[in-house]
Design a protein around this motif. Structure first.
Motif, PDB file in Angstrom:
ATOM      1  N   ASN A 126      23.250  21.110  10.087  1.00 25.45           N
ATOM      2  CA  ASN A 126      22.649  21.994   9.218  1.00 25.45           C
ATOM      3  C   ASN A 126      23.673  22.595   8.533  1.00 25.45           C
ATOM      4  O   ASN A 126      24.614  23.370   8.949  1.00 25.45           O
ATOM      5  CB  ASN A 126      21.874  23.245  10.055  1.00 25.45           C
ATOM      6  CG  ASN A 126      21.277  24.007   9.483  1.00 25.45           C
ATOM      7  OD1 ASN A 126      21.647  24.377   8.121  1.00 25.45           O
ATOM      8  ND2 ASN A 126      19.805  24.483   9.819  1.00 25.45           N
ATOM      9  N   ILE A 127      23.698  22.504   7.198  1.00 31.45           N
ATOM     10  CA  ILE A 127      24.784  23.039   6.158  1.00 31.45           C
ATOM     11  C   ILE A 127      24.030  24.027   5.275  1.00 31.45           C
ATOM     12  O   ILE A 127      24.873  24.639   4.459  1.00 31.45           O
ATOM     13  CB  ILE A 127      25.568  22.006   5.365  1.00 31.45           C
ATOM     14  CG1 ILE A 127      24.387  21.173   4.390  1.00 31.45           C
ATOM     15  CG2 ILE A 127      26.162  21.005   6.306  1.00 31.45           C
ATOM     16  CD1 ILE A 127      25.099  20.423   3.503  1.00 31.45           C
TER      17      ILE A 127
ATOM     18  N   TYR B 177      20.542  19.957   5.101  1.00 34.27           N
ATOM     19  CA  TYR B 177      21.109  18.899   6.014  1.00 34.27           C
ATOM     20  C   TYR B 177      21.962  17.752   5.615  1.00 34.27           C
ATOM     21  O   TYR B 177      21.411  17.008   4.580  1.00 34.27           O
ATOM     22  CB  TYR B 177      19.905  18.425   6.940  1.00 34.27           C
ATOM     23  CG  TYR B 177      19.021  19.457   7.618  1.00 34.27           C
ATOM     24  CD1 TYR B 177      19.452  19.814   9.036  1.00 34.27           C
ATOM     25  CD2 TYR B 177      17.863  19.946   7.104  1.00 34.27           C
ATOM     26  CE1 TYR B 177      18.900  20.912   9.711  1.00 34.27           C
ATOM     27  CE2 TYR B 177      17.171  20.744   8.042  1.00 34.27           C
ATOM     28  CZ  TYR B 177      17.482  21.585   9.198  1.00 34.27           C
ATOM     29  OH  TYR B 177      16.737  22.291   9.741  1.00 34.27           O
ATOM     30  N   PHE B 178      22.934  17.531   6.446  1.00 34.96           N
ATOM     31  CA  PHE B 178      23.471  15.993   6.382  1.00 34.96           C
ATOM     32  C   PHE B 178      22.936  15.387   7.405  1.00 34.96           C
ATOM     33  O   PHE B 178      23.112  16.073   8.601  1.00 34.96           O
ATOM     34  CB  PHE B 178      25.110  16.243   6.287  1.00 34.96           C
ATOM     35  CG  PHE B 178      25.885  16.592   5.230  1.00 34.96           C
ATOM     36  CD1 PHE B 178      25.163  16.693   3.855  1.00 34.96           C
ATOM     37  CD2 PHE B 178      27.307  16.887   5.105  1.00 34.96           C
ATOM     38  CE1 PHE B 178      25.761  16.800   2.474  1.00 34.96           C
ATOM     39  CE2 PHE B 178      27.994  16.786   4.043  1.00 34.96           C
ATOM     40  CZ  PHE B 178      27.131  16.867   2.662  1.00 34.96           C
TER      41      PHE B 178
ATOM     42  N   ILE C 208      35.051  17.468   8.183  1.00 38.12           N
ATOM     43  CA  ILE C 208      35.058  18.066   7.239  1.00 38.12           C
ATOM     44  C   ILE C 208      34.023  19.295   7.114  1.00 38.12           C
ATOM     45  O   ILE C 208      34.076  20.368   6.476  1.00 38.12           O
ATOM     46  CB  ILE C 208      34.839  17.226   5.991  1.00 38.12           C
ATOM     47  CG1 ILE C 208      36.143  16.315   5.929  1.00 38.12           C
ATOM     48  CG2 ILE C 208      34.608  17.924   4.536  1.00 38.12           C
ATOM     49  CD1 ILE C 208      35.858  15.162   4.909  1.00 38.12           C
ATOM     50  N   TRP C 209      32.778  19.028   7.578  1.00 44.03           N
ATOM     51  CA  TRP C 209      31.628  20.013   7.768  1.00 44.03           C
ATOM     52  C   TRP C 209      31.593  20.579   8.952  1.00 44.03           C
ATOM     53  O   TRP C 209      30.351  21.158   9.544  1.00 44.03           O
ATOM     54  CB  TRP C 209      30.377  19.164   7.243  1.00 44.03           C
ATOM     55  CG  TRP C 209      30.581  18.898   5.777  1.00 44.03           C
ATOM     56  CD1 TRP C 209      30.898  17.692   5.344  1.00 44.03           C
ATOM     57  CD2 TRP C 209      30.141  19.796   4.746  1.00 44.03           C
ATOM     58  NE1 TRP C 209      30.580  17.755   3.958  1.00 44.03           N
ATOM     59  CE2 TRP C 209      30.401  18.773   3.528  1.00 44.03           C
ATOM     60  CE3 TRP C 209      29.463  21.033   4.337  1.00 44.03           C
ATOM     61  CZ2 TRP C 209      29.896  19.355   2.186  1.00 44.03           C
ATOM     62  CZ3 TRP C 209      29.355  21.330   3.438  1.00 44.03           C
ATOM     63  CH2 TRP C 209      29.636  20.588   2.056  1.00 44.03           C
TER      64      TRP C 209
ATOM     65  N   LYS D 134      26.162  23.860  11.288  1.00 46.94           N
ATOM     66  CA  LYS D 134      25.745  23.714  12.840  1.00 46.94           C
ATOM     67  C   LYS D 134      25.008  22.358  13.096  1.00 46.94           C
ATOM     68  O   LYS D 134      24.083  21.746  12.639  1.00 46.94           O
ATOM     69  CB  LYS D 134      24.613  24.757  12.846  1.00 46.94           C
ATOM     70  CG  LYS D 134      23.790  24.910  14.266  1.00 46.94           C
ATOM     71  CD  LYS D 134      22.543  25.894  14.326  1.00 46.94           C
ATOM     72  CE  LYS D 134      22.000  25.945  15.590  1.00 46.94           C
ATOM     73  NZ  LYS D 134      21.250  24.852  15.861  1.00 46.94           N
ATOM     74  N   VAL D 135      25.658  21.555  14.317  1.00 46.53           N
ATOM     75  CA  VAL D 135      25.006  20.541  14.489  1.00 46.53           C
ATOM     76  C   VAL D 135      23.798  20.807  15.225  1.00 46.53           C
ATOM     77  O   VAL D 135      23.559  21.533  16.162  1.00 46.53           O
ATOM     78  CB  VAL D 135      26.118  19.731  15.460  1.00 46.53           C
ATOM     79  CG1 VAL D 135      25.404  18.444  16.133  1.00 46.53           C
ATOM     80  CG2 VAL D 135      27.327  19.414  14.965  1.00 46.53           C
ATOM     81  N   THR D 136      22.641  19.974  14.669  1.00 51.27           N
ATOM     82  CA  THR D 136      21.369  20.260  14.944  1.00 51.27           C
ATOM     83  C   THR D 136      21.191  18.995  16.043  1.00 51.27           C
ATOM     84  O   THR D 136      21.161  17.968  15.580  1.00 51.27           O
ATOM     85  CB  THR D 136      20.463  20.048  13.784  1.00 51.27           C
ATOM     86  OG1 THR D 136      20.797  21.209  13.152  1.00 51.27           O
ATOM     87  CG2 THR D 136      18.984  20.242  14.288  1.00 51.27           C
TER      88      THR D 136
END
Length: 117
Positions: free
Chosen positions: A27-28, A37-38, A104-105, A109-111
């Motif tokens: 979540n970016i 999201y990525f 890099i990101w 937040k890792v979802t």
């Protein structure tokens, strides 16, 4: 459920259907304006990477979403699918390690995949 969250959930399911390896959702939305999201996943070979991208395109297309841009399909080392609110990155395992988007990101937040349901 927000539209971007719904899109992300559909994309993750489409990747899982083609046996994606190590799928991560980041979540970016609080750190970037380029997307919410990525979604990052790997495939074991060129054919699997392309099949994963094809399935994402088909599943999201049936839900009414069209990509703004798709890059890298022919080489299938890193296919980037830009759906405005989500960006799907489908990598070969080697290229994923090389580009290391998770590092890099890391401010995102890792979802957990369950949170998208």
């Amino acid at each position: 459920m927000s539209d971007s969250k719904k899109m992300a959930a559909l994309a993750v399911e489409a990747l899982a259907d083609k046996k994606a390896v190590d799928t991560k959702v980041i979540n970016i939305q609080d750190i970037s304006v380029i997307a919410d999201y990525f979604i990052i996943a790997s495939g074991n070979n060129k054919n699997q990477v392309q099949a994963m991208a094809d399935n994402v395109s088909e599943v999201l297309g049936k839900a009414g979403y069209t990509p703004r841009q798709v890059e890298g399909y022919a080489t299938a080392n890193w296919i980037l699918m830009d759906y405005t609110d989500i960006i799907v990155h489908v990598f070969s395992e080697e290229d994923r390690l090389f580009y290391d988007l998770e590092r890099i990101w890391r401010d995102g937040k890792v979802t957990e995949l369950e949170e998208l349901a």
